[in-house]
Design a protein around this motif. Structure first.
Motif, PDB file in Angstrom:
ATOM      1  N   UNK A  27       0.840  -1.195   0.000  1.00 19.10           N
ATOM      2  CA  UNK A  27       0.000   0.000   0.000  1.00 19.10           C
ATOM      3  C   UNK A  27       0.876   1.246   0.000  1.00 19.10           C
ATOM      4  N   UNK A  28       0.238   2.386  -0.278  1.00 16.76           N
ATOM      5  CA  UNK A  28       0.947   3.661  -0.307  1.00 16.76           C
ATOM      6  C   UNK A  28       0.022   4.760   0.218  1.00 16.76           C
ATOM      7  N   UNK A  29       0.576   5.815   0.809  1.00 16.90           N
ATOM      8  CA  UNK A  29      -0.231   6.985   1.142  1.00 16.90           C
ATOM      9  C   UNK A  29      -0.752   7.625  -0.152  1.00 16.90           C
ATOM     10  N   UNK A  30      -1.921   8.235  -0.108  1.00 14.62           N
ATOM     11  CA  UNK A  30      -2.475   8.849  -1.323  1.00 14.62           C
ATOM     12  C   UNK A  30      -1.554   9.941  -1.851  1.00 14.62           C
ATOM     13  N   UNK A  31      -0.787  10.586  -0.968  1.00 14.48           N
ATOM     14  CA  UNK A  31       0.136  11.641  -1.410  1.00 14.48           C
ATOM     15  C   UNK A  31       1.224  11.093  -2.323  1.00 14.48           C
ATOM     16  N   UNK A  32       1.515   9.789  -2.231  1.00 14.64           N
ATOM     17  CA  UNK A  32       2.558   9.181  -3.046  1.00 14.64           C
ATOM     18  C   UNK A  32       2.004   8.515  -4.299  1.00 14.64           C
ATOM     19  N   UNK A  33       0.701   8.570  -4.468  1.00 15.44           N
ATOM     20  CA  UNK A  33       0.083   7.904  -5.616  1.00 15.44           C
ATOM     21  C   UNK A  33       0.024   8.870  -6.800  1.00 15.44           C
ATOM     22  N   UNK A  34       1.218   9.205  -7.319  1.00 16.84           N
ATOM     23  CA  UNK A  34       1.319  10.178  -8.411  1.00 16.84           C
ATOM     24  C   UNK A  34       1.764   9.487  -9.692  1.00 16.84           C
ATOM     25  N   UNK A  35       1.554  10.168 -10.807  1.00 17.76           N
ATOM     26  CA  UNK A  35       1.936   9.598 -12.100  1.00 17.76           C
ATOM     27  C   UNK A  35       3.435   9.339 -12.164  1.00 17.76           C
ATOM     28  N   UNK A  36       4.208  10.246 -11.562  1.00 19.06           N
ATOM     29  CA  UNK A  36       5.659  10.097 -11.616  1.00 19.06           C
ATOM     30  C   UNK A  36       6.140   8.847 -10.888  1.00 19.06           C
ATOM     31  N   UNK A  37       5.382   8.423  -9.868  1.00 19.79           N
ATOM     32  CA  UNK A  37       5.777   7.237  -9.106  1.00 19.79           C
ATOM     33  C   UNK A  37       5.116   5.965  -9.616  1.00 19.79           C
ATOM     34  N   UNK A  38       4.374   6.076 -10.735  1.00 19.39           N
ATOM     35  CA  UNK A  38       3.768   4.887 -11.330  1.00 19.39           C
ATOM     36  C   UNK A  38       4.447   4.555 -12.655  1.00 19.39           C
ATOM     37  N   UNK A  39       5.782   4.613 -12.665  1.00 22.12           N
ATOM     38  CA  UNK A  39       6.552   4.303 -13.863  1.00 22.12           C
ATOM     39  C   UNK A  39       7.318   2.984 -13.731  1.00 22.12           C
ATOM     40  N   UNK A  40       6.970   2.208 -12.701  1.00 19.65           N
ATOM     41  CA  UNK A  40       7.683   0.959 -12.449  1.00 19.65           C
ATOM     42  C   UNK A  40       7.289  -0.137 -13.415  1.00 19.65           C
TER      43      UNK A  40
END
Length: 403
Positions: free
Chosen positions: A271-284
């Protein structure tokens, strides 16, 4: 032809009805035990506390040095003559009443110090865990520096007398401890009834849960051999405590509007905090199907269930940006300052449920322990991490080729 259900019922009925071995086992296990009630069954610290109490001639048990002498003599007799700095005759003839027993001295579980005869014994106690990081060698070196010129002996105490990694330590099984303790229960030792009761309960605890060569252990083996199918059926339907805990954690995450549940399975919850659920962090890629690279993960190993913060696979420049920020922040403690091939741990694992918790707590207590950890983690720890990383998240770059 009988159905499988009917056959299974017959097997269970044969196991439960007119089974004298099971009745004897229930009789042995049915008696109240104060150590079980206190949750001490497989807690190494509490075992070390009570053993330290019995071994220490200065304690209030009224034994003087008699248990210490008995214990050391049996250890010598069970070991090679050259393994310890004294003989069984030495131990029997010496007055050990001035011996000091220290708990957690420089992380050594028990340290037995005798200045009159200038010997020191380091005892490392392991129940349900193993050695790590060459700890026996480190402990020996620490003790030998502090007590330079003294005779050193090391005891590696485990349920089955496992071999230690350092040859200066000798293996000692809990069977030896149990047999030494049982001599205090048989009525010949001049101790108070209160102490005798406590020792009897400890003897009972060792036979029930630690020692593999006891009447209880032998009964369990015989019952299993004769009723293997019935017991296998019972275990097939036994609640999986790890799965129960992980499901509960997943439900806590799912009910929290401030968190995003990434994946939930028997062996992990991510899981992740909503603050970390950004497009930049969904490049994995190659880890989470969502592409999220920065995730908390609960997992289980020999310690129980724990939570850690992982930086997973993704564009190198993005991962480097996140790792560098974690290295520079006092709120994070990365396992390495260099990028690993796939994963970096940005925080040390924090235990939610210990191995003892999973073994001893009933379901209600287990849920309460998880809830207590979660309340503290969610209200205290997580907001600090989110705040410390917010500037990093806002400036996270996009990987090569992003459109």
């Amino acid at each position: 032809m009988p159905t499988s259900t009917a056959s299974d019922s017959a097997i269970l009925e044969a196991f439960l009805i007119e089974n004298p071995e099971l009745e004897r086992l229930e009789q042995l296990l049915g008696e109240f035990n104060l150590f079980e009630a206190a949750g001490v069954v497989r807690q190494e610290l509490r075992h070390s506390d009570f053993l330290g109490f019995l071994l220490d001639p200065q304690q209030t048990h009224g034994l003087g040095d008699s248990f210490l002498t008995l214990f050391l003599r049996r250890v010598v007799q069970a070991s090679n003559l050259d393994d310890l700095p004294f003989s069984a005759i030495d131990v029997t003839l010496w007055d050990l009443s001035d011996t000091e027993v220290r708990r957690e001295w420089r992380n050594v579980d028990l340290l037995i110090v005798n200045r009159t005869h200038e010997f020191v014994i380091a005892v490392e106690n392991k129940i349900g865990t193993g050695e790590h990081s060459n700890q026996l060698q480190r402990y020996r070196e620490i003790v030998e520096r502090e007590f330079r010129g003294w005779r050193f002996g090391g005891l590696y105490l485990t349920p089955d007398g496992d071999q230690p990694s350092d040859s200066a330590f000798v293996p000692v099984s809990y069977e030896l401890v149990q047999k030494a303790v049982s001599t205090l229960v048989d009525g010949r030792s001049a101790i108070s009834e209160e102490v005798r009761t406590a020792v009897r309960h400890y003897d009972q605890l060792l036979q029930r849960h630690v020692v593999s060569d006891s009447e209880i252990a032998e009964l369990c083996r015989r019952i299993y051999r004769r009723h293997k199918r019935a017991l296998d059926l019972i275990f097939e339907h036994k609640p999986d405590r790890i799965a129960l805990a992980q499901e509960f954690i997943a439900s806590l995450v799912g009910e929290d509007p401030g968190l995003v549940l990434d994946q939930a399975a028997k062996s992990y919850v991510r899981f992740a905090p909503v603050e970390w659920d950004t497009e930049a962090l969904r490049q994995g890629a190659g880890w989470s199907s969502s592409g999220r690279m920065l995730l908390f993960e609960t997992f289980h190993d020999y310690r129980g269930i724990a939570v850690r913060l992982l930086l997973g696979p993704g564009p190198v420049n993005v991962r480097q940006h996140l790792l560098q920020s974690a290295v520079e922040s006092s709120s994070f403690h990365p396992s390495s300052g260099a990028l690993n091939r796939k994963w970096n741990y940005l925080l040390p694992a924090r235990v939610i449920l210990s191995a003892a918790d999973l073994d001893e707590l009933d379901e209600d207590a287990l849920y309460e322990r998880v809830r207590g950890f979660w309340t503290s983690f969610r209200s205290e720890r997580l907001p600090l991490l989110v705040a410390a990383f917010q500037g990093t998240i806002d400036t996270t770059p996009f990987g090569p080729g992003h459109e």
